[in-house]
Design a protein around this motif. Structure first.
Motif, PDB file in Angstrom:
ATOM      1  N   UNK A  70       0.896  -1.337  -0.085  1.00  0.00           N
ATOM      2  CA  UNK A  70      -0.039   0.107   0.184  1.00  0.00           C
ATOM      3  C   UNK A  70       0.792   1.234  -0.099  1.00  0.00           C
ATOM      4  N   UNK A  71       2.059   1.324   0.861  1.00  0.00           N
ATOM      5  CA  UNK A  71       2.859   2.376   0.894  1.00  0.00           C
ATOM      6  C   UNK A  71       3.499   2.453  -0.504  1.00  0.00           C
ATOM      7  N   UNK A  72       3.915   1.458  -0.961  1.00  0.00           N
ATOM      8  CA  UNK A  72       4.603   1.412  -2.505  1.00  0.00           C
ATOM      9  C   UNK A  72       3.689   2.283  -3.562  1.00  0.00           C
ATOM     10  N   UNK A  73       2.348   1.835  -3.323  1.00  0.00           N
ATOM     11  CA  UNK A  73       1.426   2.321  -4.393  1.00  0.00           C
ATOM     12  C   UNK A  73       1.283   3.693  -4.145  1.00  0.00           C
ATOM     13  N   UNK A  74       1.454   4.322  -2.852  1.00  0.00           N
ATOM     14  CA  UNK A  74       1.299   5.674  -2.565  1.00  0.00           C
ATOM     15  C   UNK A  74       2.542   6.680  -2.742  1.00  0.00           C
ATOM     16  N   UNK A  75       3.686   6.143  -2.515  1.00  0.00           N
ATOM     17  CA  UNK A  75       4.900   6.885  -2.626  1.00  0.00           C
ATOM     18  C   UNK A  75       6.111   6.185  -3.328  1.00  0.00           C
ATOM     19  N   UNK A  76       6.916   7.349  -4.069  1.00  0.00           N
ATOM     20  CA  UNK A  76       7.994   6.974  -4.817  1.00  0.00           C
ATOM     21  C   UNK A  76       9.099   6.873  -3.866  1.00  0.00           C
ATOM     22  N   UNK A  77      10.251   6.259  -4.100  1.00  0.00           N
ATOM     23  CA  UNK A  77      11.438   6.454  -3.406  1.00  0.00           C
ATOM     24  C   UNK A  77      12.405   7.462  -4.108  1.00  0.00           C
TER      25      UNK A  77
END
Length: 91
Positions: A70-77
């Motif tokens: 879910x965090x990977x879907x919301x944020x880019x590194x």
């Protein structure tokens, strides 16, 4: 809608916060060690980082993976200082 960008520490903190909010983890008082995110080329879902090697995750693997995804879907590194959004976690 474009994803928000965060540095490694901010993503690590966000994943940790969400994991500790998982009911069974909080109920059990488990403390999960959250590794730093590892960058990779953008995948088919548009994600550019992942996390592996969690500590003390036995029995919670599916819940932890769901939180990370879910965090990977919301944020880019994005570790470039000039491109990093202000860190709401104080990093």
């Amino acid at each position: 809608m474009p994803k928000r960008e965060r540095g490694r520490r901010a993503l690590q903190d966000e994943v940790s916060r969400r994991i500790q909010q998982i009911y069974e983890i909080g109920e059990d008082g488990a403390k999960i060690r959250v590794p730093a995110p590892v960058p990779h080329p953008r995948d088919a879902r548009g994600r550019n980082w992942d996390m592996t090697g969690f500590g003390n995750v036995y029995g919670y693997e599916a819940s932890v993976r769901a939180a990370v995804d879910k965090v990977r879907d919301e944020f880019d590194l994005n570790d470039a200082v000039e491109n990093r959004a202000p860190n709401p976690f104080g990093d």
